[in-house]
Write an enzyme that holds these catalytic residues in place. Structure first.
Site, PDB file in Angstrom:
ATOM      1  N   ASN A   7       0.868  -1.184   0.000  1.00  0.00           N
ATOM      2  CA  ASN A   7       0.000   0.000   0.000  1.00  0.00           C
ATOM      3  C   ASN A   7       0.905   1.234   0.000  1.00  0.00           C
ATOM      4  O   ASN A   7       1.457   1.605   1.031  1.00  0.00           O
ATOM      5  CB  ASN A   7      -0.891  -0.038   1.250  1.00  0.00           C
ATOM      6  CG  ASN A   7      -1.847   1.136   1.304  1.00  0.00           C
ATOM      7  OD1 ASN A   7      -1.840   1.997   0.423  1.00  0.00           O
ATOM      8  ND2 ASN A   7      -2.670   1.159   2.332  1.00  0.00           N
ATOM      9  N   ARG A  91      -2.817  -1.996  -3.355  1.00  0.00           N
ATOM     10  CA  ARG A  91      -4.030  -1.227  -3.115  1.00  0.00           C
ATOM     11  C   ARG A  91      -3.985  -0.001  -4.029  1.00  0.00           C
ATOM     12  O   ARG A  91      -3.021   0.770  -3.998  1.00  0.00           O
ATOM     13  CB  ARG A  91      -4.043  -0.779  -1.662  1.00  0.00           C
ATOM     14  CG  ARG A  91      -5.251   0.001  -1.355  1.00  0.00           C
ATOM     15  CD  ARG A  91      -5.091   0.765  -0.086  1.00  0.00           C
ATOM     16  NE  ARG A  91      -6.381   1.322   0.241  1.00  0.00           N
ATOM     17  CZ  ARG A  91      -6.919   1.295   1.436  1.00  0.00           C
ATOM     18  NH1 ARG A  91      -6.262   0.768   2.423  1.00  0.00           N
ATOM     19  NH2 ARG A  91      -8.074   1.812   1.636  1.00  0.00           N
ATOM     20  N   LEU A 207     -15.257   3.571  10.586  1.00  0.00           N
ATOM     21  CA  LEU A 207     -15.040   4.825  11.319  1.00  0.00           C
ATOM     22  C   LEU A 207     -13.602   4.881  11.831  1.00  0.00           C
ATOM     23  O   LEU A 207     -13.267   4.279  12.858  1.00  0.00           O
ATOM     24  CB  LEU A 207     -16.004   4.926  12.510  1.00  0.00           C
ATOM     25  CG  LEU A 207     -17.498   4.776  12.202  1.00  0.00           C
ATOM     26  CD1 LEU A 207     -18.325   4.853  13.490  1.00  0.00           C
ATOM     27  CD2 LEU A 207     -17.961   5.842  11.209  1.00  0.00           C
ATOM     28  N   ARG A 239     -11.325  15.912   7.920  1.00  0.00           N
ATOM     29  CA  ARG A 239     -12.174  16.222   6.761  1.00  0.00           C
ATOM     30  C   ARG A 239     -13.588  16.560   7.217  1.00  0.00           C
ATOM     31  O   ARG A 239     -14.126  15.902   8.097  1.00  0.00           O
ATOM     32  CB  ARG A 239     -12.229  15.030   5.799  1.00  0.00           C
ATOM     33  CG  ARG A 239     -10.976  14.883   4.969  1.00  0.00           C
ATOM     34  CD  ARG A 239     -11.012  13.616   4.145  1.00  0.00           C
ATOM     35  NE  ARG A 239     -10.125  12.613   4.702  1.00  0.00           N
ATOM     36  CZ  ARG A 239     -10.114  11.325   4.357  1.00  0.00           C
ATOM     37  NH1 ARG A 239     -10.959  10.877   3.458  1.00  0.00           N
ATOM     38  NH2 ARG A 239      -9.270  10.496   4.912  1.00  0.00           N
ATOM     39  N   GLU A 331     -14.276   0.150  15.929  1.00  0.00           N
ATOM     40  CA  GLU A 331     -13.898  -1.084  16.615  1.00  0.00           C
ATOM     41  C   GLU A 331     -13.662  -0.870  18.104  1.00  0.00           C
ATOM     42  O   GLU A 331     -13.943  -1.747  18.918  1.00  0.00           O
ATOM     43  CB  GLU A 331     -12.595  -1.653  16.014  1.00  0.00           C
ATOM     44  CG  GLU A 331     -12.778  -2.253  14.645  1.00  0.00           C
ATOM     45  CD  GLU A 331     -11.450  -2.507  13.933  1.00  0.00           C
ATOM     46  OE1 GLU A 331     -10.440  -2.771  14.609  1.00  0.00           O
ATOM     47  OE2 GLU A 331     -11.444  -2.429  12.692  1.00  0.00           O
ATOM     48  N   GLU A 380      -8.212  -5.215   5.512  1.00  0.00           N
ATOM     49  CA  GLU A 380      -8.157  -4.950   4.073  1.00  0.00           C
ATOM     50  C   GLU A 380      -7.049  -5.754   3.398  1.00  0.00           C
ATOM     51  O   GLU A 380      -7.200  -6.235   2.286  1.00  0.00           O
ATOM     52  CB  GLU A 380      -7.941  -3.454   3.840  1.00  0.00           C
ATOM     53  CG  GLU A 380      -9.147  -2.631   4.270  1.00  0.00           C
ATOM     54  CD  GLU A 380      -8.817  -1.179   4.515  1.00  0.00           C
ATOM     55  OE1 GLU A 380      -8.214  -0.887   5.570  1.00  0.00           O
ATOM     56  OE2 GLU A 380      -9.150  -0.339   3.675  1.00  0.00           O
TER      57      GLU A 380
HETATM   58  P1  AMP Z   1      -7.847   4.382  12.022  1.00  0.00           P
HETATM   59  O1  AMP Z   1      -7.725   5.472  10.981  1.00  0.00           O
HETATM   60  O2  AMP Z   1      -8.791   3.284  11.595  1.00  0.00           O
HETATM   61  O3  AMP Z   1      -6.526   3.870  12.488  1.00  0.00           O
HETATM   62  O4  AMP Z   1      -8.557   5.058  13.308  1.00  0.00           O
HETATM   63  C1  AMP Z   1      -7.943   6.120  14.006  1.00  0.00           C
HETATM   64  C2  AMP Z   1      -8.957   6.684  14.987  1.00  0.00           C
HETATM   65  O5  AMP Z   1      -9.368   5.658  15.889  1.00  0.00           O
HETATM   66  C3  AMP Z   1      -8.409   7.811  15.852  1.00  0.00           C
HETATM   67  O6  AMP Z   1      -9.347   8.867  15.912  1.00  0.00           O
HETATM   68  C4  AMP Z   1      -8.241   7.172  17.202  1.00  0.00           C
HETATM   69  O7  AMP Z   1      -8.374   8.089  18.270  1.00  0.00           O
HETATM   70  C5  AMP Z   1      -9.392   6.194  17.210  1.00  0.00           C
HETATM   71  N1  AMP Z   1      -9.187   5.157  18.222  1.00  0.00           N
HETATM   72  C6  AMP Z   1      -8.272   4.169  18.210  1.00  0.00           C
HETATM   73  N2  AMP Z   1      -8.366   3.438  19.364  1.00  0.00           N
HETATM   74  C7  AMP Z   1      -9.365   3.997  20.108  1.00  0.00           C
HETATM   75  C8  AMP Z   1      -9.947   3.728  21.379  1.00  0.00           C
HETATM   76  N3  AMP Z   1      -9.517   2.715  22.149  1.00  0.00           N
HETATM   77  N4  AMP Z   1     -10.958   4.527  21.809  1.00  0.00           N
HETATM   78  C9  AMP Z   1     -11.401   5.545  21.042  1.00  0.00           C
HETATM   79  N5  AMP Z   1     -10.887   5.848  19.839  1.00  0.00           N
HETATM   80  C10 AMP Z   1      -9.887   5.092  19.364  1.00  0.00           C
END
Ligand code: AMP
Length: 397
Positions: A7, A91, A207, A239, A331, A380
């Protein structure tokens, strides 16, 4: 036989190596700070972790580093001979209207990806640079392009067309393409297995820093929140997601440049813009708990937008089998899910508070909730590896 998944982002190369059995990856690595004198390359396997910092001026040098790490780092080495890597899955962010499924890469595929540069100026050139570097350094391998837009090839015109002059669509490609398709497709395929329902009706939410929703009817995408670019839809880390398009000309008439408005909507908007504190959901949750009103508001706007899309997409999937949450926020954040799903019992969505607090892949609705709610961690890379293995095998037959 090994499958490598690559990626190439605007300043990073992420990769995972899979064995013939697929399953868990044998190794995962990342080069960050590409194009600088102090790029950081980390490779991790179940047995060892190695990290180096060195100049990595371009993608070719970066990919050469990846091949070197896989064939020379660690003992025993992950790959004895580069020819063991029979397939490389890339990707690719934008496949336009041309690619509705993963394809074996040849020169015409590369040219088509190049022609789509204007629709994804930050991503497609980087993806292409990775493809070209791999073709040079692993010439015996079969390259496969897996597109982030392809899953949305099933959107009907009433979902992908905007109500703008039709010539904008014909002459400038102005339509909804959708993104995060690799993740949404993974979630749908996983849900189909978990629910023992080959063609489920569902609404999925990815998300994370980027965020999107997808409406799925009989296993196929029928609507999604991201649009011509990944800027439309949900509130994201930086964004804005949906705004009234008149905001743009209002600001231009007030003297802001296109570049300033773009920066505001893409890099200084979203959770960061609303809170003035951070783009990171977890940090904002802490700030809200500490009494910072702008952080609490940012979380509320985020959740409000999720609920809005949930309601809208439930009207599109027919009898809904389930709602799925994924991505770093989807998640991991108990709070985000509670804010997004609370009080929706009359719509058939009954969250189970203690299951919501659990971890990993699981149902988080009550047993008698008419519509089930699930957390499914996305993967992914495993989907890219599977598509790659399938197309490599088909090539060999
Ligand atoms: P990603 O782009 O999928 O890696 O997601 C990043 C986002 O997930 C960020 O806003 C992090 O603050 C949030 N995040 C990751 N772990 C947690 C958690 N345990 N509680 C709340 N938000 C989280």
């Amino acid at each position: 036989m090994r499958i490598l998944v690559v990626n190439c982002g605007s300043s990073s190369i992420k990769y995972k190596l899979y064995g013939v059995q697929m399953g868990e990856p044998l190794a995962a690595g990342m080069i960050e700070g590409l194009g600088t004198a102090e790029a950081r390359h980390v490779l991790e396997t179940g047995r060892f972790r190695k990290e180096i910092v060195m100049p990595v001026p371009d993608y070719r040098r970066g990919v050469a580093q990846v091949v070197e790490a896989l064939t020379e780092w660690g003992s025993p080495r992950l790959v004895g001979d580069p020819e063991e890597i029979v397939g490389v899955g890339h990707r690719v962010v934008h496949g336009g209207e041309q690619f509705n499924e993963s394809v074996v890469i040849d020169s015409s595929v590369v040219e088509t990806i190049r022609a789509l540069d204007s629709l994804a100026p930050l991503h497609n050139p980087a993806n292409r640079a990775g493809i070209e570097a791999i073709a040079e350094l692993l010439p015996h391998s079969t390259g496969v392009a897996v597109f982030d837009t392809a899953f949305f090839g099933t959107l009907p015109p009433h979902s992908y067309r905007y109500a703008v002059p039709a010539r904008w669509w014909r002459e400038h490609g102005v339509r909804r393409y959708g993104f995060h398709g690799i993740s949404h497709r993974y979630l749908v395929e996983r849900a189909a297995l978990l629910w023992d329902k080959p063609e489920p009706n569902l609404v999925s939410f990815h998300l994370g820093n980027g965020a999107s929703a997808c409406a799925v009817r009989r296993g196929r995408a029928v609507d999604t929140s991201m649009g011509m670019t990944p800027l439309e839809g949900l509130v994201m880390g930086t964004r804005s997601g949906d705004i009234d398009p008149a905001v743009v000309f209002h600001l231009m008439e007030a003297g802001l440049s296109v570049a300033e408005i773009r920066r505001g909507l893409e890099r200084q908007g979203g959770l960061r813009g609303l809170s003035g504190i951070s783009a990171d959901f977890r940090r904002l949750a802490e700030a809200a708990d500490a009494g910072q009103a702008s952080a609490a508001l940012a979380l509320q706007v985020f959740a409000h937008r999720v609920r809005r899309y949930l309601g809208a997409f439930l009207t599109q999937v027919g009898r809904c089998d389930g709602v799925v949450f994924s991505g770093g926020i989807g998640e991991n954040s108990v709070r985000a899910r509670r804010m997004a799903l609370g009080g929706l019992e009359t719509m058939g969505l009954v969250l189970d508070a203690s299951r919501n607090h659990g971890r990993g892949e699981r149902r988080i609705s009550t047993d008698d909730s008419p519509i089930s709610i699930w957390v499914i961690p996305t993967d992914e890379e495993s989907l890219i590896a599977r598509d790659t293995a399938r197309l490599v095998t088909a090539e060999q037959d």
